[in-house]
Design a protein around this motif. Structure first.
Motif, PDB file in Angstrom:
ATOM      1  N   UNK A  32       0.834  -1.201   0.000  1.00 46.87           N
ATOM      2  CA  UNK A  32       0.000   0.000   0.000  1.00 46.87           C
ATOM      3  C   UNK A  32       0.870   1.252   0.000  1.00 46.87           C
ATOM      4  N   UNK A  33       0.295   2.341  -0.441  1.00 48.23           N
ATOM      5  CA  UNK A  33       0.981   3.635  -0.391  1.00 48.23           C
ATOM      6  C   UNK A  33       0.926   4.178   1.033  1.00 48.23           C
ATOM      7  N   UNK A  34       1.969   4.840   1.424  1.00 51.19           N
ATOM      8  CA  UNK A  34       2.018   5.479   2.741  1.00 51.19           C
ATOM      9  C   UNK A  34       1.087   6.689   2.716  1.00 51.19           C
ATOM     10  N   UNK A  35       0.212   6.827   3.704  1.00 49.40           N
ATOM     11  CA  UNK A  35      -0.568   8.068   3.786  1.00 49.40           C
ATOM     12  C   UNK A  35       0.392   9.264   3.871  1.00 49.40           C
ATOM     13  N   UNK A  36       0.083  10.304   3.143  1.00 47.77           N
ATOM     14  CA  UNK A  36       1.009  11.434   3.021  1.00 47.77           C
ATOM     15  C   UNK A  36       1.366  12.010   4.388  1.00 47.77           C
ATOM     16  N   UNK A  37       0.405  12.156   5.270  1.00 54.91           N
ATOM     17  CA  UNK A  37       0.685  12.711   6.601  1.00 54.91           C
ATOM     18  C   UNK A  37       1.648  11.818   7.372  1.00 54.91           C
ATOM     19  N   UNK A  38       1.478  10.512   7.272  1.00 51.45           N
ATOM     20  CA  UNK A  38       2.369   9.564   7.957  1.00 51.45           C
ATOM     21  C   UNK A  38       3.789   9.702   7.412  1.00 51.45           C
ATOM     22  N   UNK A  39       3.925   9.812   6.111  1.00 52.07           N
ATOM     23  CA  UNK A  39       5.252   9.981   5.512  1.00 52.07           C
ATOM     24  C   UNK A  39       5.945  11.234   6.006  1.00 52.07           C
ATOM     25  N   UNK A  67       8.429  25.585   3.660  1.00 53.33           N
ATOM     26  CA  UNK A  67       7.719  26.840   3.398  1.00 53.33           C
ATOM     27  C   UNK A  67       6.978  26.772   2.069  1.00 53.33           C
ATOM     28  N   UNK A  68       7.608  26.217   1.055  1.00 53.37           N
ATOM     29  CA  UNK A  68       6.959  26.085  -0.249  1.00 53.37           C
ATOM     30  C   UNK A  68       5.708  25.216  -0.126  1.00 53.37           C
ATOM     31  N   UNK A  69       5.812  24.118   0.621  1.00 56.72           N
ATOM     32  CA  UNK A  69       4.662  23.233   0.807  1.00 56.72           C
ATOM     33  C   UNK A  69       3.540  23.923   1.567  1.00 56.72           C
ATOM     34  N   UNK A  70       3.894  24.687   2.586  1.00 62.99           N
ATOM     35  CA  UNK A  70       2.880  25.349   3.411  1.00 62.99           C
ATOM     36  C   UNK A  70       2.130  26.445   2.664  1.00 62.99           C
ATOM     37  N   UNK A  71       2.743  27.031   1.650  1.00 62.61           N
ATOM     38  CA  UNK A  71       2.078  28.102   0.912  1.00 62.61           C
ATOM     39  C   UNK A  71       1.055  27.555  -0.074  1.00 62.61           C
ATOM     40  N   UNK A  72       1.129  26.263  -0.347  1.00 62.03           N
ATOM     41  CA  UNK A  72       0.145  25.653  -1.238  1.00 62.03           C
ATOM     42  C   UNK A  72      -1.108  25.285  -0.478  1.00 62.03           C
ATOM     43  N   UNK A  73      -2.073  24.867  -1.219  1.00 65.79           N
ATOM     44  CA  UNK A  73      -3.315  24.401  -0.608  1.00 65.79           C
ATOM     45  C   UNK A  73      -3.388  22.899  -0.770  1.00 65.79           C
ATOM     46  N   UNK A  74      -4.175  22.285   0.056  1.00 65.56           N
ATOM     47  CA  UNK A  74      -4.455  20.883  -0.168  1.00 65.56           C
ATOM     48  C   UNK A  74      -3.690  19.932   0.717  1.00 65.56           C
ATOM     49  N   UNK A  75      -3.626  18.717   0.233  1.00 59.94           N
ATOM     50  CA  UNK A  75      -3.139  17.597   1.028  1.00 59.94           C
ATOM     51  C   UNK A  75      -1.682  17.756   1.456  1.00 59.94           C
ATOM     52  N   UNK A  76      -0.813  18.220   0.580  1.00 58.04           N
ATOM     53  CA  UNK A  76       0.595  18.338   0.956  1.00 58.04           C
ATOM     54  C   UNK A  76       0.797  19.385   2.054  1.00 58.04           C
ATOM     55  N   UNK A  77       0.156  20.543   1.918  1.00 54.00           N
ATOM     56  CA  UNK A  77       0.289  21.586   2.949  1.00 54.00           C
ATOM     57  C   UNK A  77      -0.219  21.078   4.289  1.00 54.00           C
ATOM     58  N   UNK A  78      -1.375  20.423   4.274  1.00 51.11           N
ATOM     59  CA  UNK A  78      -1.929  19.865   5.510  1.00 51.11           C
ATOM     60  C   UNK A  78      -1.016  18.797   6.097  1.00 51.11           C
ATOM     61  N   UNK A  79      -0.462  17.942   5.239  1.00 52.39           N
ATOM     62  CA  UNK A  79       0.393  16.851   5.705  1.00 52.39           C
ATOM     63  C   UNK A  79       1.705  17.374   6.280  1.00 52.39           C
ATOM     64  N   UNK A  80       2.255  18.407   5.680  1.00 55.31           N
ATOM     65  CA  UNK A  80       3.488  18.995   6.212  1.00 55.31           C
ATOM     66  C   UNK A  80       3.211  19.608   7.581  1.00 55.31           C
ATOM     67  N   UNK A  81       2.083  20.296   7.710  1.00 61.31           N
ATOM     68  CA  UNK A  81       1.753  20.931   8.994  1.00 61.31           C
ATOM     69  C   UNK A  81       1.441  19.891  10.058  1.00 61.31           C
ATOM     70  N   UNK A  82       0.481  19.021   9.780  1.00 61.20           N
ATOM     71  CA  UNK A  82       0.024  18.082  10.810  1.00 61.20           C
ATOM     72  C   UNK A  82       0.921  16.865  10.943  1.00 61.20           C
ATOM     73  N   UNK A  83       1.709  16.587   9.941  1.00 57.35           N
ATOM     74  CA  UNK A  83       2.642  15.461  10.014  1.00 57.35           C
ATOM     75  C   UNK A  83       4.016  15.915  10.461  1.00 57.35           C
TER      76      UNK A  83
END
Length: 129
Positions: A32-39, A67-83
């Motif tokens: 399975x793929x790793x959930x983005x937040x877990x990664x 910083x680049x990830x946090x300025x975006x919207x969506x799953x990656x920004x959320x995963x960087x913050x909460x993960x």
């Protein structure tokens, strides 16, 4: 495995041990793929654990990518913050010096998120100003 590393590729590429940490979590989740937040959580933990092995230039590159990830919207920004960021904060008691160094190299957006997280949890993450 290369496709499975894609969401974390830029951050993991900053240091061989970061890539190794991501490879371990990918292997644990296969097929399975790793959930983005877990990664991203594993990268945050690895940053604290590997802090003595990471030079300032590496931490600055990680900070730029965060910083680049946090300025975006969506799953990656959320995963960087909460993960990633919350994983770093979670180690503030057991490894305050490592957390302080990692956090002090992070950009304004990441530190703002950490300050908000600290206010929400009632804690103070070392290194956040």
């Amino acid at each position: 495995m290369t496709d499975a590393l894609k969401p974390y590729q830029d951050l993991a590429a900053r240091h061989p041990k970061l890539r190794e940490a991501v490879s371990v979590v990918v292997a644990d989740w296969e097929p399975d793929a790793v959930p983005v937040t877990i990664g991203f959580c594993h990268i945050g933990r690895a940053l604290v654990r590997l802090e003595p092995d990471l030079d300032d230039a590496t931490l600055d590159e990680v900070s730029r990518l965060v910083e680049r990830s946090l300025t975006g919207n969506g799953q990656e920004a959320d995963a960087v913050a909460t993960g990633l960021l919350e994983a770093i904060c979670a180690h503030g008691v057991e490894a305050p010096a490592a957390v302080a160094r990692v956090v002090s190299r992070l950009g304004a957006g990441a530190r703002a998120y950490i300050r908000a997280w600290d206010a929400f949890t009632g804690t103070t993450t070392p290194g956040v100003t």
